[in-house]
Design a protein around this motif. Structure first.
Motif, PDB file in Angstrom:
ATOM      1  N   GLY A 151       0.994  -1.055  -0.041  1.00 29.24           N
ATOM      2  CA  GLY A 151      -0.052   0.143   0.174  1.00 29.24           C
ATOM      3  C   GLY A 151       0.788   1.091  -0.348  1.00 29.24           C
ATOM      4  O   GLY A 151       0.585   2.136  -0.697  1.00 29.24           O
ATOM      5  N   SER A 152       2.397   0.863   0.802  1.00 28.53           N
ATOM      6  CA  SER A 152       3.166   2.193   0.781  1.00 28.53           C
ATOM      7  C   SER A 152       3.824   2.723   0.049  1.00 28.53           C
ATOM      8  O   SER A 152       3.506   3.780  -0.856  1.00 28.53           O
ATOM      9  CB  SER A 152       3.865   2.283   1.752  1.00 28.53           C
ATOM     10  OG  SER A 152       3.766   1.864   2.812  1.00 28.53           O
ATOM     11  N   ALA A 153       4.244   1.210  -1.533  1.00 29.79           N
ATOM     12  CA  ALA A 153       4.222   1.847  -2.307  1.00 29.79           C
ATOM     13  C   ALA A 153       3.630   1.880  -3.414  1.00 29.79           C
ATOM     14  O   ALA A 153       4.180   2.646  -4.334  1.00 29.79           O
ATOM     15  CB  ALA A 153       4.734   0.226  -2.932  1.00 29.79           C
ATOM     16  N   VAL A 154       2.401   1.865  -3.642  1.00 29.95           N
ATOM     17  CA  VAL A 154       1.156   2.109  -4.901  1.00 29.95           C
ATOM     18  C   VAL A 154       1.281   3.890  -4.489  1.00 29.95           C
ATOM     19  O   VAL A 154       1.252   3.979  -5.031  1.00 29.95           O
ATOM     20  CB  VAL A 154       0.650   1.210  -4.306  1.00 29.95           C
ATOM     21  CG1 VAL A 154      -0.968   2.020  -5.172  1.00 29.95           C
ATOM     22  CG2 VAL A 154       0.357   0.017  -4.494  1.00 29.95           C
ATOM     23  N   GLN A 155       1.305   4.230  -3.015  1.00 26.01           N
ATOM     24  CA  GLN A 155       1.256   5.828  -2.566  1.00 26.01           C
ATOM     25  C   GLN A 155       2.505   6.418  -3.185  1.00 26.01           C
ATOM     26  O   GLN A 155       2.145   7.629  -3.694  1.00 26.01           O
ATOM     27  CB  GLN A 155       1.039   5.579  -1.315  1.00 26.01           C
ATOM     28  CG  GLN A 155       0.590   6.774  -0.653  1.00 26.01           C
ATOM     29  CD  GLN A 155      -1.379   7.208  -0.610  1.00 26.01           C
ATOM     30  OE1 GLN A 155      -1.447   7.663  -0.117  1.00 26.01           O
ATOM     31  NE2 GLN A 155      -1.275   8.636  -2.228  1.00 26.01           N
ATOM     32  N   ILE A 156       3.217   6.023  -3.030  1.00 22.71           N
ATOM     33  CA  ILE A 156       4.424   6.317  -3.800  1.00 22.71           C
ATOM     34  C   ILE A 156       4.772   6.579  -4.612  1.00 22.71           C
ATOM     35  O   ILE A 156       4.552   7.761  -5.418  1.00 22.71           O
ATOM     36  CB  ILE A 156       5.708   6.164  -3.015  1.00 22.71           C
ATOM     37  CG1 ILE A 156       5.667   6.623  -1.270  1.00 22.71           C
ATOM     38  CG2 ILE A 156       7.036   6.975  -3.728  1.00 22.71           C
ATOM     39  CD1 ILE A 156       6.743   5.613  -0.691  1.00 22.71           C
ATOM     40  N   VAL A 157       4.203   5.751  -5.162  1.00 30.39           N
ATOM     41  CA  VAL A 157       4.059   5.687  -6.910  1.00 30.39           C
ATOM     42  C   VAL A 157       3.151   6.568  -7.080  1.00 30.39           C
ATOM     43  O   VAL A 157       3.659   7.451  -8.468  1.00 30.39           O
ATOM     44  CB  VAL A 157       4.134   4.132  -8.086  1.00 30.39           C
ATOM     45  CG1 VAL A 157       3.622   4.659  -9.271  1.00 30.39           C
ATOM     46  CG2 VAL A 157       5.096   3.723  -7.497  1.00 30.39           C
ATOM     47  N   CYS A 158       1.961   6.392  -7.046  1.00 29.27           N
ATOM     48  CA  CYS A 158       0.820   7.694  -6.973  1.00 29.27           C
ATOM     49  C   CYS A 158       0.814   9.144  -7.567  1.00 29.27           C
ATOM     50  O   CYS A 158       0.767  10.042  -7.855  1.00 29.27           O
ATOM     51  CB  CYS A 158      -0.658   6.824  -6.531  1.00 29.27           C
ATOM     52  SG  CYS A 158      -1.302   5.567  -7.241  1.00 29.27           S
ATOM     53  N   TYR A 159       1.889   8.960  -5.759  1.00 29.76           N
ATOM     54  CA  TYR A 159       2.320   9.945  -6.081  1.00 29.76           C
ATOM     55  C   TYR A 159       3.049  11.070  -6.481  1.00 29.76           C
ATOM     56  O   TYR A 159       2.991  12.362  -6.820  1.00 29.76           O
ATOM     57  CB  TYR A 159       2.661  10.432  -3.746  1.00 29.76           C
ATOM     58  CG  TYR A 159       3.376  12.482  -3.857  1.00 29.76           C
ATOM     59  CD1 TYR A 159       2.642  13.209  -4.026  1.00 29.76           C
ATOM     60  CD2 TYR A 159       4.964  11.447  -3.832  1.00 29.76           C
ATOM     61  CE1 TYR A 159       3.321  14.297  -3.426  1.00 29.76           C
ATOM     62  CE2 TYR A 159       5.661  13.116  -3.737  1.00 29.76           C
ATOM     63  CZ  TYR A 159       4.548  14.724  -3.531  1.00 29.76           C
ATOM     64  OH  TYR A 159       5.235  15.300  -3.202  1.00 29.76           O
ATOM     65  N   GLU A 160       4.485  10.086  -7.223  1.00 32.44           N
ATOM     66  CA  GLU A 160       5.299  10.214  -8.040  1.00 32.44           C
ATOM     67  C   GLU A 160       4.351  10.325  -9.249  1.00 32.44           C
ATOM     68  O   GLU A 160       4.633  11.837 -10.360  1.00 32.44           O
ATOM     69  CB  GLU A 160       5.905   9.211  -7.638  1.00 32.44           C
ATOM     70  CG  GLU A 160       7.444   9.318  -6.771  1.00 32.44           C
ATOM     71  CD  GLU A 160       8.045  11.005  -6.954  1.00 32.44           C
ATOM     72  OE1 GLU A 160       7.557  11.805  -8.172  1.00 32.44           O
ATOM     73  OE2 GLU A 160       8.767  10.820  -5.962  1.00 32.44           O
ATOM     74  N   LEU A 161       3.694  10.502  -9.757  1.00 33.49           N
ATOM     75  CA  LEU A 161       2.161   9.895 -10.931  1.00 33.49           C
ATOM     76  C   LEU A 161       1.369  11.849 -11.031  1.00 33.49           C
ATOM     77  O   LEU A 161       1.667  12.223 -11.936  1.00 33.49           O
ATOM     78  CB  LEU A 161       1.473   9.327 -11.357  1.00 33.49           C
ATOM     79  CG  LEU A 161       2.127   8.012 -11.667  1.00 33.49           C
ATOM     80  CD1 LEU A 161       1.095   6.677 -11.510  1.00 33.49           C
ATOM     81  CD2 LEU A 161       2.367   8.395 -12.700  1.00 33.49           C
ATOM     82  N   PHE A 162       0.907  12.199  -9.635  1.00 32.61           N
ATOM     83  CA  PHE A 162       0.660  13.727  -9.504  1.00 32.61           C
ATOM     84  C   PHE A 162       1.228  15.033  -9.232  1.00 32.61           C
ATOM     85  O   PHE A 162       0.899  15.230  -9.866  1.00 32.61           O
ATOM     86  CB  PHE A 162       0.151  13.455  -8.108  1.00 32.61           C
ATOM     87  CG  PHE A 162      -1.298  14.601  -7.540  1.00 32.61           C
ATOM     88  CD1 PHE A 162      -2.676  14.240  -8.504  1.00 32.61           C
ATOM     89  CD2 PHE A 162      -0.878  15.211  -7.253  1.00 32.61           C
ATOM     90  CE1 PHE A 162      -3.240  15.537  -7.622  1.00 32.61           C
ATOM     91  CE2 PHE A 162      -1.448  16.506  -6.859  1.00 32.61           C
ATOM     92  CZ  PHE A 162      -2.844  16.218  -7.031  1.00 32.61           C
ATOM     93  N   LYS A 163       2.220  14.364  -8.957  1.00 37.79           N
ATOM     94  CA  LYS A 163       3.298  15.787  -9.158  1.00 37.79           C
ATOM     95  C   LYS A 163       3.633  16.013 -10.233  1.00 37.79           C
ATOM     96  O   LYS A 163       3.884  17.045 -10.596  1.00 37.79           O
ATOM     97  CB  LYS A 163       4.800  15.595  -8.438  1.00 37.79           C
ATOM     98  CG  LYS A 163       4.505  15.269  -6.914  1.00 37.79           C
ATOM     99  CD  LYS A 163       6.436  15.393  -6.128  1.00 37.79           C
ATOM    100  CE  LYS A 163       7.309  14.611  -7.437  1.00 37.79           C
ATOM    101  NZ  LYS A 163       8.357  14.661  -6.038  1.00 37.79           N
ATOM    102  N   HIS A 164       3.418  14.961 -11.722  1.00 36.78           N
ATOM    103  CA  HIS A 164       4.169  15.519 -12.900  1.00 36.78           C
ATOM    104  C   HIS A 164       2.964  15.913 -13.878  1.00 36.78           C
ATOM    105  O   HIS A 164       2.631  16.220 -14.698  1.00 36.78           O
ATOM    106  CB  HIS A 164       4.118  14.117 -13.237  1.00 36.78           C
ATOM    107  CG  HIS A 164       5.992  13.982 -13.369  1.00 36.78           C
ATOM    108  ND1 HIS A 164       6.486  13.549 -11.996  1.00 36.78           N
ATOM    109  CD2 HIS A 164       7.146  14.613 -13.994  1.00 36.78           C
ATOM    110  CE1 HIS A 164       7.909  13.369 -12.269  1.00 36.78           C
ATOM    111  NE2 HIS A 164       8.252  13.853 -13.412  1.00 36.78           N
ATOM    112  N   PHE A 165       1.034  14.993 -13.440  1.00 36.23           N
ATOM    113  CA  PHE A 165       0.229  14.741 -13.625  1.00 36.23           C
ATOM    114  C   PHE A 165      -0.896  15.098 -13.421  1.00 36.23           C
ATOM    115  O   PHE A 165      -1.506  15.859 -13.932  1.00 36.23           O
ATOM    116  CB  PHE A 165      -0.372  13.648 -14.118  1.00 36.23           C
ATOM    117  CG  PHE A 165       0.262  13.462 -15.439  1.00 36.23           C
ATOM    118  CD1 PHE A 165       1.174  13.578 -16.752  1.00 36.23           C
ATOM    119  CD2 PHE A 165       1.031  12.390 -14.447  1.00 36.23           C
ATOM    120  CE1 PHE A 165       1.908  12.717 -17.605  1.00 36.23           C
ATOM    121  CE2 PHE A 165       2.541  11.054 -16.052  1.00 36.23           C
ATOM    122  CZ  PHE A 165       2.691  11.891 -17.012  1.00 36.23           C
ATOM    123  N   GLY A 166      -1.048  15.622 -11.311  1.00 33.58           N
ATOM    124  CA  GLY A 166      -1.700  16.139 -11.102  1.00 33.58           C
ATOM    125  C   GLY A 166      -2.154  17.463 -11.437  1.00 33.58           C
ATOM    126  O   GLY A 166      -1.347  18.571 -11.645  1.00 33.58           O
TER     127      GLY A 166
END
Length: 196
Positions: A151-166
């Motif tokens: 769950g933590s790993a997915v959160q970190i990956v999703c956060y990195e994606l959000f930083k680029h696209f959110g």
């Protein structure tokens, strides 16, 4: 209501044989928090599950719309670039990138259909499953202990994606359009090519 860059909609999170149903719910919540909504579950041990629903909190829509599928090959068949996640770097001939570098690659290739694959909690992805993916994604950490809960790993990956696209806090506007890129072949087409 905020509108996210549609590129986030082209990113699929794939969980392979998840053991604990609560992790599925936590991952749905992590995804929704960061603007992702496409969740594929490959042969989960227990789903649907009350525990998953409880852990999803306000992200039941992501959880309820999850696609349950029998194999990783089916889950990534229509994808053009697949990132396998691993807790550690391996002897792997394909590109190995951090979560941040993967998000940058995805931003530079906006026409691609992306899958990011997470393996079983206890042993990760098999070598055969890694072989179905084009890039290996890892999260740098303490070299003496760099293993994260899924769950933590997915959160970190999703956060990195959000930083680029959110949405950017400065202007509350969707991220700017990305550069043109070449189209990659879909996974099912690559499988047919290899069989031929």
């Amino acid at each position: 209501m905020s509108v996210l860059n549609p590129t986030l909609n082209s990113i699929r999170i794939v969980l392979v044989q998840t053991y604990h149903p609560g992790n599925i719910g936590a991952i749905a919540r992590a995804m929704k928090t960061m603007g992702l909504n496409e969740l594929y579950l490959v042969d989960p041990r227990e789903y649907p599950s009350e525990e998953a629903s409880n852990r999803a909190a306000g992200a039941l829509d992501v959880l309820d719309n999850a696609t349950v599928i029998g194999s990783l090959q089916e889950a990534i068949a229509d994808c053009t670039q697949v990132f396998a996640t691993s807790a550690r770097k391996r002897n792997y001939t394909r590109p190995q990138v951090t979560a941040e570098e993967a998000a940058g690659w995805i931003q530079q290739n906006p026409k691609e259909k992306i899958a990011i694959v997470f393996g079983r909690e206890r042993m990760g992805l098999s070598n055969e499953q890694l072989g179905l993916c084009q890039q290996l994604l890892y999260i740098p950490g303490n070299p003496e202990y760099d293993v994260l809960n899924i769950g933590s790993a997915v959160q970190i990956v999703c956060y990195e994606l959000f930083k680029h696209f959110g949405l950017h806090r400065d202007d509350l506007e969707p991220a700017d359009a990305q550069a043109e890129s070449e189209a990659f072949a879909r996974q099912q087409d690559l499988d047919r090519f290899y069989q031929h």
